[in-house]
Scaffold this motif. Structure first.
Motif, PDB file in Angstrom:
ATOM      1  N   HIS A  48      -1.684  -2.744   9.097  1.00  0.00           N
ATOM      2  CA  HIS A  48      -1.875  -3.260   7.740  1.00  0.00           C
ATOM      3  C   HIS A  48      -2.943  -2.481   6.984  1.00  0.00           C
ATOM      4  O   HIS A  48      -3.379  -2.904   5.911  1.00  0.00           O
ATOM      5  CB  HIS A  48      -2.269  -4.739   7.794  1.00  0.00           C
ATOM      6  CG  HIS A  48      -3.540  -4.992   8.550  1.00  0.00           C
ATOM      7  ND1 HIS A  48      -3.567  -5.138   9.913  1.00  0.00           N
ATOM      8  CD2 HIS A  48      -4.827  -5.114   8.127  1.00  0.00           C
ATOM      9  CE1 HIS A  48      -4.815  -5.341  10.308  1.00  0.00           C
ATOM     10  NE2 HIS A  48      -5.597  -5.323   9.241  1.00  0.00           N
ATOM     11  N   THR A  49      -3.356  -1.346   7.524  1.00  0.00           N
ATOM     12  CA  THR A  49      -4.386  -0.522   6.896  1.00  0.00           C
ATOM     13  C   THR A  49      -3.785   0.795   6.428  1.00  0.00           C
ATOM     14  O   THR A  49      -3.063   1.455   7.181  1.00  0.00           O
ATOM     15  CB  THR A  49      -5.525  -0.226   7.882  1.00  0.00           C
ATOM     16  OG1 THR A  49      -6.052  -1.461   8.374  1.00  0.00           O
ATOM     17  CG2 THR A  49      -6.640   0.552   7.205  1.00  0.00           C
ATOM     18  N   ALA A  50      -4.080   1.171   5.203  1.00  0.00           N
ATOM     19  CA  ALA A  50      -3.537   2.425   4.658  1.00  0.00           C
ATOM     20  C   ALA A  50      -4.115   3.619   5.406  1.00  0.00           C
ATOM     21  O   ALA A  50      -5.294   3.634   5.788  1.00  0.00           O
ATOM     22  CB  ALA A  50      -3.856   2.534   3.174  1.00  0.00           C
ATOM     23  N   ALA A  51      -3.282   4.628   5.627  1.00  0.00           N
ATOM     24  CA  ALA A  51      -3.724   5.845   6.303  1.00  0.00           C
ATOM     25  C   ALA A  51      -4.772   6.556   5.454  1.00  0.00           C
ATOM     26  O   ALA A  51      -4.629   6.689   4.234  1.00  0.00           O
ATOM     27  CB  ALA A  51      -2.535   6.770   6.548  1.00  0.00           C
ATOM     28  N   LEU A  55      -3.607   7.535   1.534  1.00  0.00           N
ATOM     29  CA  LEU A  55      -3.969   6.737   0.362  1.00  0.00           C
ATOM     30  C   LEU A  55      -4.248   7.573  -0.886  1.00  0.00           C
ATOM     31  O   LEU A  55      -3.865   7.179  -1.999  1.00  0.00           O
ATOM     32  CB  LEU A  55      -5.173   5.857   0.703  1.00  0.00           C
ATOM     33  CG  LEU A  55      -5.605   4.842  -0.361  1.00  0.00           C
ATOM     34  CD1 LEU A  55      -4.463   3.890  -0.690  1.00  0.00           C
ATOM     35  CD2 LEU A  55      -6.841   4.068   0.101  1.00  0.00           C
ATOM     36  N   PRO A  56      -4.911   8.753  -0.780  1.00  0.00           N
ATOM     37  CA  PRO A  56      -5.153   9.543  -1.996  1.00  0.00           C
ATOM     38  C   PRO A  56      -3.887   9.943  -2.740  1.00  0.00           C
ATOM     39  O   PRO A  56      -3.948  10.195  -3.957  1.00  0.00           O
ATOM     40  CB  PRO A  56      -5.888  10.784  -1.456  1.00  0.00           C
ATOM     41  CG  PRO A  56      -6.581  10.305  -0.224  1.00  0.00           C
ATOM     42  CD  PRO A  56      -5.625   9.322   0.382  1.00  0.00           C
ATOM     43  N   ARG A  87      -7.488  -4.005  -3.461  1.00  0.00           N
ATOM     44  CA  ARG A  87      -6.183  -4.572  -3.764  1.00  0.00           C
ATOM     45  C   ARG A  87      -5.124  -3.479  -3.863  1.00  0.00           C
ATOM     46  O   ARG A  87      -3.987  -3.651  -3.388  1.00  0.00           O
ATOM     47  CB  ARG A  87      -6.251  -5.354  -5.078  1.00  0.00           C
ATOM     48  CG  ARG A  87      -4.950  -6.047  -5.481  1.00  0.00           C
ATOM     49  CD  ARG A  87      -4.473  -6.990  -4.416  1.00  0.00           C
ATOM     50  NE  ARG A  87      -3.234  -7.649  -4.804  1.00  0.00           N
ATOM     51  CZ  ARG A  87      -2.392  -8.215  -3.960  1.00  0.00           C
ATOM     52  NH1 ARG A  87      -2.659  -8.196  -2.649  1.00  0.00           N
ATOM     53  NH2 ARG A  87      -1.298  -8.794  -4.386  1.00  0.00           N
ATOM     54  N   GLN A  88      -5.473  -2.342  -4.437  1.00  0.00           N
ATOM     55  CA  GLN A  88      -4.521  -1.236  -4.508  1.00  0.00           C
ATOM     56  C   GLN A  88      -4.111  -0.778  -3.116  1.00  0.00           C
ATOM     57  O   GLN A  88      -2.930  -0.517  -2.859  1.00  0.00           O
ATOM     58  CB  GLN A  88      -5.140  -0.062  -5.273  1.00  0.00           C
ATOM     59  CG  GLN A  88      -5.161  -0.228  -6.778  1.00  0.00           C
ATOM     60  CD  GLN A  88      -5.565   1.043  -7.488  1.00  0.00           C
ATOM     61  OE1 GLN A  88      -5.356   2.146  -6.975  1.00  0.00           O
ATOM     62  NE2 GLN A  88      -6.142   0.909  -8.673  1.00  0.00           N
ATOM     63  N   ALA A  89      -5.070  -0.684  -2.207  1.00  0.00           N
ATOM     64  CA  ALA A  89      -4.759  -0.261  -0.847  1.00  0.00           C
ATOM     65  C   ALA A  89      -3.796  -1.236  -0.179  1.00  0.00           C
ATOM     66  O   ALA A  89      -2.882  -0.819   0.541  1.00  0.00           O
ATOM     67  CB  ALA A  89      -6.045  -0.147  -0.024  1.00  0.00           C
ATOM     68  N   SER A  90      -3.975  -2.530  -0.423  1.00  0.00           N
ATOM     69  CA  SER A  90      -3.070  -3.532   0.149  1.00  0.00           C
ATOM     70  C   SER A  90      -1.665  -3.387  -0.409  1.00  0.00           C
ATOM     71  O   SER A  90      -0.673  -3.499   0.330  1.00  0.00           O
ATOM     72  CB  SER A  90      -3.607  -4.942  -0.134  1.00  0.00           C
ATOM     73  OG  SER A  90      -4.865  -5.144   0.472  1.00  0.00           O
ATOM     74  N   PHE A 145       3.078   3.165  11.309  1.00  0.00           N
ATOM     75  CA  PHE A 145       1.709   3.398  11.751  1.00  0.00           C
ATOM     76  C   PHE A 145       0.887   4.140  10.704  1.00  0.00           C
ATOM     77  O   PHE A 145      -0.341   4.121  10.749  1.00  0.00           O
ATOM     78  CB  PHE A 145       1.733   4.198  13.067  1.00  0.00           C
ATOM     79  CG  PHE A 145       0.398   4.370  13.713  1.00  0.00           C
ATOM     80  CD1 PHE A 145      -0.289   3.286  14.236  1.00  0.00           C
ATOM     81  CD2 PHE A 145      -0.179   5.634  13.816  1.00  0.00           C
ATOM     82  CE1 PHE A 145      -1.532   3.452  14.844  1.00  0.00           C
ATOM     83  CE2 PHE A 145      -1.413   5.802  14.425  1.00  0.00           C
ATOM     84  CZ  PHE A 145      -2.094   4.711  14.944  1.00  0.00           C
ATOM     85  N   THR A 146       1.562   4.797   9.752  1.00  0.00           N
ATOM     86  CA  THR A 146       0.869   5.638   8.767  1.00  0.00           C
ATOM     87  C   THR A 146       1.235   5.242   7.335  1.00  0.00           C
ATOM     88  O   THR A 146       1.665   6.090   6.551  1.00  0.00           O
ATOM     89  CB  THR A 146       1.206   7.123   8.994  1.00  0.00           C
ATOM     90  OG1 THR A 146       2.642   7.290   8.955  1.00  0.00           O
ATOM     91  CG2 THR A 146       0.678   7.605  10.328  1.00  0.00           C
ATOM     92  N   PRO A 147       1.096   3.960   6.961  1.00  0.00           N
ATOM     93  CA  PRO A 147       1.426   3.580   5.577  1.00  0.00           C
ATOM     94  C   PRO A 147       0.498   4.286   4.594  1.00  0.00           C
ATOM     95  O   PRO A 147      -0.713   4.381   4.811  1.00  0.00           O
ATOM     96  CB  PRO A 147       1.192   2.060   5.574  1.00  0.00           C
ATOM     97  CG  PRO A 147       0.229   1.811   6.684  1.00  0.00           C
ATOM     98  CD  PRO A 147       0.561   2.833   7.728  1.00  0.00           C
ATOM     99  N   GLY A 148       1.074   4.789   3.550  1.00  0.00           N
ATOM    100  CA  GLY A 148       0.334   5.591   2.579  1.00  0.00           C
ATOM    101  C   GLY A 148       0.885   6.994   2.510  1.00  0.00           C
ATOM    102  O   GLY A 148       1.009   7.574   1.417  1.00  0.00           O
TER     103      GLY A 148
END
Length: 421
Positions: A48-51, A55-56, A87-90, A145-148
């Motif tokens: 649930h965490t952005a890579a 993210l950039p 919030r954007q990262a989520s 595993f690599t959201p973003g």
């Protein structure tokens, strides 16, 4: 005579639809199995965490000028730029998982359509089993595993344009594919086998088609890729990263140098050092571990369709396998890039089989189908690993609802070949 032939075809269709394995049920079962297996293996890598490095791609925009990989951020920030960074990262993580689910459903739907159109249930089952090791591979859990990262989006572009090419919609496919390099130039590697597949379809179906009418639409994504690389502004990239990207100053400098501002020469120099220092035994083992489903699918499909495939079709299959490997010349994301071979091989096979589905496959023994099914089960049971070169640890994850895999049996081998974390 025509009426007699029509009667025979109708009778054959009637027998086929009245058989115990009704085509509709075979199609539904094929799509359902692909969906369930794809989701279950994807959940192994769910996070649930952005890579950090993904993210950039959702933060930088064209506001300061044209930069590579700026399209997604421009759209995202235009719609949701008012949200806080947290919030954007989520939202990025949620969107990444939605795209992955759509990708799984797209593969399952295409497999179901081909299963329904297959001339026999055995044909449909064999083709579904050919795809099973790829569906059960590390492809989907790596994306979970690599959201973003934009890997799911790139494969969605690939499968959508392959479907258009299979319908001989070359201009539509070329125009849609030309958008993808503005999101990430890695799509050019995916377009190489798709362009060869598109050329095969165009020449096979319409020999009178002018060559330019085939090459121009197929060349649009390559032109787009050149524009992205040549027209990007280093000053604009520096300003966007400095103003919009969250992270430390060191992270921003590294991001600019190695992603948004890298040149072909700098990337080759960096990877030459990494390859020279760390390629053995990690890279050869990774090629086998992560890509054997793709290799198996290419070999079997070339054998099954040896009478139908010409040199262009075979080239498309070979390039689908190899082109994702070539990205390792410029990037160190070892397993993340290697697993793309699985996705691209299945996409090209789906496109090719759409051309040949009315022609039966060779007769299969139950033993052959059983071995194919076993291969799919073994691949699904193999541990999900996320591996880079020795710069980073190799991660083993199994976060899904089925907490059993083969790691207890093969851990000594994995630990010897990778720096297991």
């Amino acid at each position: 005579m025509p009426s007699t032939l029509h009667g025979r075809i109708s009778a054959r269709r009637d027998r086929r639809h009245l058989s115990p394995l009704n085509p509709m049920w075979v199609a539904v079962l094929t799509g359902l199995v692909a969906t369930v297996v794809g989701i279950l293996v994807a959940l192994r890598g769910y996070t649930h965490t952005a890579a950090l490095w993904g993210l950039p791609l959702w933060q930088v925009t064209y506001h300061s000028g044209f930069i590579r990989r700026g399209l997604v951020g421009t759209v995202f920030q235009g719609l949701l730029g008012g949200l806080s960074d947290t919030r954007q990262a989520s939202v990025v993580v949620a969107l990444a998982h939605v795209m992955l689910l759509v990708l799984i459903l797209s593969f399952a739907a295409w497999l179901a359509v081909l299963a329904y159109r297959a001339p026999s249930p055995t044909h449909a089952i064999a083709f579904g089993l050919l795809a099973l090791p790829i569906i059960g591979s590390s492809l989907f859990p790596t994306m979970a595993f690599t959201p973003g990262y934009l890997d799911s989006l790139m494969l969605l572009f690939a499968i959508a344009t392959a479907a258009l090419l299979a319908q001989r919609q070359l201009w539509a496919a070329g125009c849609v594919a030309a958008i993808a390099p503005f999101a990430h130039e890695m799509f050019v590697y995916f377009w190489i086998p798709l362009a060869v597949f598109g050329f095969f379809v165009a020449q096979r179906r319409d020999l009178r088609r002018p060559l330019w009418a085939t090459l121009v639409p197929l060349g649009l994504p390559f032109i787009a890729g050149l524009v992205v690389v040549a027209a990007t502004s280093a000053t604009a990239a520096h300003r966007e990263i400095d103003q919009r990207v969250t992270g430390t100053a060191i992270f921003k400098v590294t991001l600019l140098k190695q992603q948004f501002g890298q040149t072909l020469s700098s990337a080759l120099t960096r990877m030459d050092h990494i390859q020279g220092a760390y390629w053995w035994p990690t890279e050869p083992f990774a090629l086998v571990y992560f890509c054997w489903p793709a290799v198996l699918a290419v070999v079997l499909y070339m054998f099954w369709r040896r009478l139908q495939l010409d040199a262009w079709a075979r080239a498309a299959l070979a390039l689908a396998l190899v082109c994702p490997w070539l990205m390792l010349m410029l990037a160190w994301d070892l397993s993340r890039l290697l697993v793309m071979s699985n996705g691209m091989v299945l996409i090209v096979i789906l496109g090719l089989e759409s051309q040949f589905i009315a022609q039966p496959l060779p007769r299969f023994r139950r033993t052959s189908l059983g071995l194919l099914a076993a291969a799919g089960i073994v691949e699904t049971a193999l541990p999900f690993l996320y591996a880079n070169f020795d710069l980073y640890n190799t991660y083993h994850r199994n976060n899904g609802p089925v907490p059993v895999d083969l790691m207890p049996l093969i851990r000594p081998v994995i630990a010897r070949m990778f720096h297991l974390h």
